[in-house]
Scaffold this motif. Structure first.
Motif, mmCIF file in Angstrom:
data_model
loop_
_atom_site.group_PDB
_atom_site.id
_atom_site.type_symbol
_atom_site.label_atom_id
_atom_site.label_comp_id
_atom_site.label_asym_id
_atom_site.label_seq_id
_atom_site.Cartn_x
_atom_site.Cartn_y
_atom_site.Cartn_z
ATOM 1 N N THR A 189 19.643 -28.058 24.718
ATOM 2 C CA THR A 189 20.873 -28.638 24.476
ATOM 3 C C THR A 189 21.718 -28.819 25.693
ATOM 4 O O THR A 189 22.487 -29.697 26.116
ATOM 5 C CB THR A 189 21.283 -28.007 23.079
ATOM 6 N N CYS A 190 22.003 -27.583 26.252
ATOM 7 C CA CYS A 190 22.840 -27.667 27.399
ATOM 8 C C CYS A 190 22.417 -27.454 28.684
ATOM 9 O O CYS A 190 23.144 -27.434 29.850
ATOM 10 C CB CYS A 190 23.844 -26.574 26.981
ATOM 11 N N TYR B 296 21.424 -24.870 29.926
ATOM 12 C CA TYR B 296 21.205 -23.479 30.562
ATOM 13 C C TYR B 296 19.851 -22.883 30.896
ATOM 14 O O TYR B 296 18.933 -23.107 29.966
ATOM 15 C CB TYR B 296 22.062 -22.519 29.470
ATOM 16 N N CYS C 70 17.674 -24.120 27.798
ATOM 17 C CA CYS C 70 18.136 -24.648 26.735
ATOM 18 C C CYS C 70 18.084 -26.202 26.572
ATOM 19 O O CYS C 70 18.633 -26.620 27.545
ATOM 20 C CB CYS C 70 19.591 -24.198 26.489
ATOM 21 N N CYS D 30 20.298 -19.856 22.660
ATOM 22 C CA CYS D 30 21.113 -19.921 23.773
ATOM 23 C C CYS D 30 22.295 -18.947 23.953
ATOM 24 O O CYS D 30 22.968 -19.261 23.180
ATOM 25 C CB CYS D 30 21.157 -21.295 23.935
ATOM 26 N N CYS E 288 25.378 -22.197 24.892
ATOM 27 C CA CYS E 288 26.089 -23.019 23.948
ATOM 28 C C CYS E 288 26.185 -22.572 22.574
ATOM 29 O O CYS E 288 26.920 -22.957 21.634
ATOM 30 C CB CYS E 288 25.355 -24.486 23.960
HETATM 31 ZN ZN ZN Z 1 22.551 -24.190 25.310
#
Ligand code: ZN
Length: 416
Positions: free
Chosen positions: A331-332, A334, A329, A353, A356
């Motif tokens: 963004t986070c 993961y 991911c 995801c 998040c």
């Molecule tokens: Zn994420």
């Protein structure tokens, strides 16, 4: 080195498959084979010459593509003071990716076996013959089944059994009407049998003489006929000399070929197919045990057992054609791992995801062939890996009945 490991063979085979898929829109794919004896600076000056020759290419895009391919090779060559032990191969160029689009590909291969000839080629596809030759099977045996009714001729190529010829005879059965004509009948039968043996032998000799590379010949059949056939030297003397042994089989048809190979593999344990058969037999015996079974199969279970260091031998079907991918991911951060089939990878739709929950899609960060990934995993705990091809009884059953992934354990595991 003159022998490749199973892993090297597998990787080479996959690379060849990938290279075969690359098609140039014009003659703009460059294949360059550099043997270890060739000095790098000689190669560079050869390429400089090609570079100036290529200025004359009429089509502007082709010229541009060829020039950039040669320049790319020259720049990569800078990192080599000398050619590696087995030489070096470049496959570089713009492959077509449909609708008038191209994409630059660059493969730099240090081959597992030595290259002997320098070769530069610019074509609309890569020149792969020398690489394919490295993979060609060297363990080739002739198979011959004979009795008074049938003759089957085949070849054992590594693990693969090929049927080449099946013939039937007109020899009458051994028992006639009895009485006065019995002796005459027997004599005619023997003449017919002799003619049949000669006919079968001629055909077998023709076929086997065409295969100079045969390391030996196995002869099989029910009863004493095959031994008689061998002892009477019906075959061409060069073929006759290659006979390794005779074996009892129940059949003299295509099924008999497999029987013959099994029988030969039992006694000739240095045959490639022997190891495979032995391991698969061991595995299948474990599968049938209800208590303390040492078998494990299916990707998930085998992976788990490997991670525990509980696997002695991993059995992988060469035809798995799956990839282990890492999805991340953006963004986070993961991440998760998944196994995908080749066709799933082609139109892969990443999911959102799960951590998040922002509607960002997971991105494909890594992709590795499942066989390579499992082999790496096995290496960590010194588990042995056996890559098993289709075409043998054992290989087919591993692929179809056990999803191509199985293992023999060091100790029993309980997966409940
Ligand atoms: Zn994420």
């Amino acid at each position: 080195m003159t022998e490749m490991t199973q892993r090297q063979k597998y990787d080479l085979k996959r690379t060849i498959e990938e290279l075969k898929h690359c098609k140039g829109r014009h003659t703009e794919l460059i294949s360059l084979y550099i043997p270890p004896s060739k000095q790098i600076f000689d190669v560079v000056s050869y390429l400089k010459n090609e570079l100036s020759e290529s200025q004359n290419i009429k089509s502007k895009t082709t010229r541009k593509n060829v020039l950039s391919a040669i320049e790319s090779i020259m720049s990569r060559l800078k990192s080599f003071k000398q050619s590696p032990e087995n030489g070096l191969i470049f496959f570089v160029g713009h492959k077509s990716i449909g609708s008038d689009q191209t994409e630059m590909v660059q493969f730099v291969i240090e081959p597992p076996l030595m290259i002997h000839t320098f070769l530069y080629r610019c074509d609309s596809e890569f020149y792969l013959e020398p690489l394919e030759d490295m993979l060609s099977e060297k363990e080739i045996y002739g198979l011959l089944l004979i009795d008074r009714r049938e003759c089957t001729i085949g070849i054992l190529r590594g693990n693969r059994v090929e049927l080449l010829k099946y013939m039937t005879s007109q020899v009458p059965g051994k028992h006639g009407k009895g009485g006065q004509s019995q002796r005459r009948f027997e004599r005619l039968t023997e003449i017919a049998a002799h003619e049949w043996f000669q006919k079968a032998a001629d055909k077998a000799s023709d076929i086997f003489l065409e295969h100079e590379e045969l390391k030996g010949i196995f002869v099989g059949g029910p009863g004493p006929t095959k031994q008689y056939f061998v002892d009477e030297e019906y075959l061409h003397y060069e073929v006759q000399e290659k006979i390794i042994d005779t074996f009892d089989t129940g059949y003299t048809d295509e099924f008999g070929l497999r029987e013959l190979v099994s029988a030969a593999a039992e006694t000739r344990t240095n045959l490639k197919i022997s190891k495979e058969k032995k391991l698969m037999k061991r595995f299948l015996k474990e599968v049938t045990k209800t208590d303390n079974s040492l078998s494990v199969y299916g990707e998930k279970q085998v992976r788990k057992a490997l991670e525990m260091g509980a696997v002695d031998i991993v059995l992988l079907s060469e035809n798995l054609r799956r990839y282990r991918v890492k999805l991340v991911c953006p963004t986070c951060n993961y991440s998760e791992y998944k196994t995908l089939k080749e066709e799933d990878l082609e139109d892969f739709e990443p999911s959102n995801c799960p951590k998040c929950k922002t509607p960002t899609q997971l991105e494909l960060e890594e992709k590795i062939d499942l066989i390579d990934e499992m082999s790496d995993l096995a290496e960590k705990t010194s588990a042995e890996v056996e890559i098993i091809s289709l075409g043998s009884e054992e290989g087919d059953s591993l692929f179809s009945a056990f999803n191509g992934i199985a293992g023999i354990l060091r100790y029993p595991l309980n997966f409940e």
